[in-house]
Structure formats: C-alpha cells, structure tokens
Design a protein around this motif. Structure first.
Motif, short mmCIF file in Angstrom:
data_model
loop_
_atom_site.label_atom_id
_atom_site.label_comp_id
_atom_site.label_asym_id
_atom_site.label_seq_id
_atom_site.Cartn_x
_atom_site.Cartn_y
_atom_site.Cartn_z
N GLN A 15 37.64 29.59 36.89
CA GLN A 15 36.20 29.50 37.16
C GLN A 15 35.37 30.44 36.30
O GLN A 15 34.14 30.33 36.28
N LEU A 16 36.00 31.37 35.59
CA LEU A 16 35.24 32.35 34.81
C LEU A 16 34.61 31.71 33.58
O LEU A 16 35.25 30.93 32.87
N GLU B 173 43.12 29.87 40.16
CA GLU B 173 41.85 29.23 40.51
C GLU B 173 40.66 30.09 40.10
O GLU B 173 39.69 29.59 39.53
N GLN B 174 40.74 31.37 40.40
CA GLN B 174 39.62 32.26 40.07
C GLN B 174 39.48 32.46 38.56
O GLN B 174 38.36 32.53 38.05
N GLN C 288 45.99 31.40 43.80
CA GLN C 288 44.65 31.95 44.04
C GLN C 288 44.09 32.60 42.78
O GLN C 288 42.91 32.42 42.45
N ILE D 52 39.95 40.84 39.46
CA ILE D 52 40.03 39.58 40.20
C ILE D 52 41.19 39.60 41.21
O ILE D 52 41.05 39.16 42.34
N ILE E 226 42.41 39.80 46.14
CA ILE E 226 43.39 38.84 46.66
C ILE E 226 44.54 39.60 47.31
O ILE E 226 44.97 39.29 48.43
#
Length: 157
Positions: free
Chosen positions: A65-66, A61-62, A58, A11, A15
């Motif tokens: 969402q998982l 946030e990711q 960042q 992930i 980024i």
C-alpha cells in the motif's frame, strides 16, 4: 539500504506489538541476482511457522500500500525465527540472555583465545561475565564489551 530497514521497522513493529512478538533483526540484502527482505521475529517459547506466515501476510499487505514504493526493485520477503543460535544484537537481547549459554567472538585474544562459550552470568555497561567449563571445574571470566565482536545464543553440548 538502511532506509528500507527503517521503513520496514516502522511498519512491522506495530504488527508485532499487537501479537506480543519481538523484532530480532531485519536484513535487506542482495544475493546473486535477487534481493531479500528478511524479518526475524521471536517470542518467549519460540515462534512457529503459522505466526511467521501471519506476520508475513500483514507486512506484505502494508508494504504493497505504500506510495511511493520504498523498495523499487523486486524482492523476496522472508519472515522467520532467528533460530536457536540467534545473534544478540540489542542491549535488551543481551540482558535477557543472562543465565543462558552464549558464544562470544573477540576482536583481540584473551587468555590465548578469541572464542568462548559459557553461561552469561552478568552484564554491565563496560563488561560481561561468563561462567566457563575448564575441564572438571567452572570458572568465571570477565570480558570488556568493546572487545566483543559478536555474541549469540549457543547450544550447550
């Protein structure tokens, strides 16, 4: 734990690539009653606190969402610089440190010592060479890579 590190690596790498930052290391460790997910990042010239905060936001946030959540327990996310004396973990780290002052710890003694500091002169598959200060002169010593327990950048005094 290695699954968590791999998921986070997958992930965070895009980024970092987008900002031309380097991933130095990821740790997922339990300290006391708390879990910590630590992501160490860097760039030429060093990373600053605003850049760490941006990556943290960042990444957070990711991760949120998982589904399913790869990290089921509560944890603290820390994104930071590896520091001036950061460990050299990858082959790229070691190659990029040629010309830099480093600290090495050995598994077995060489010349009656297990710790050496000097300028990294050269590296190949099997060994690395340091330029060491020996009183008033400089000498080069070569060390077998399979005898090196740890290598990190160091501050020269």
């Amino acid at each position: 734990m290695s699954d968590v590190v791999q998921v986070v690596t997958d992930i965070v790498q895009p980024i970092l690539d987008g900002h031309k930052f380097q991933l130095v290391d990821i740790e997922y460790v339990k300290e006391g009653h708390s879990w910590y997910l630590r992501v160490y990042i860097d760039k030429p010239g060093g990373i600053d606190i605003e850049e760490c905060a941006m990556v943290s936001e960042q990444l957070s946030e990711q991760l949120d969402q998982l589904d399913p959540d790869p990290i089921p327990q509560a944890y603290f996310l820390e994104v930071s610089s590896p520091g001036a004396e950061r460990p050299l973990k990858t082959e790229t780290d070691i190659q990029n440190a040629i010309g830099e002052y480093v600290h090495i710890s050995l598994y077995q003694q060489v010349h009656n010592a297990k710790i050496f500091e000097g300028t990294l002169v050269s590296v190949d598959q099997n060994q690395l060479t340091l330029e060491l200060k020996d009183k008033t002169r400089k000498i080069q010593r070569t060390f077998q890579r399979d005898n090196i327990a740890k290598i990190r950048l160091a501050i020269e005094f």
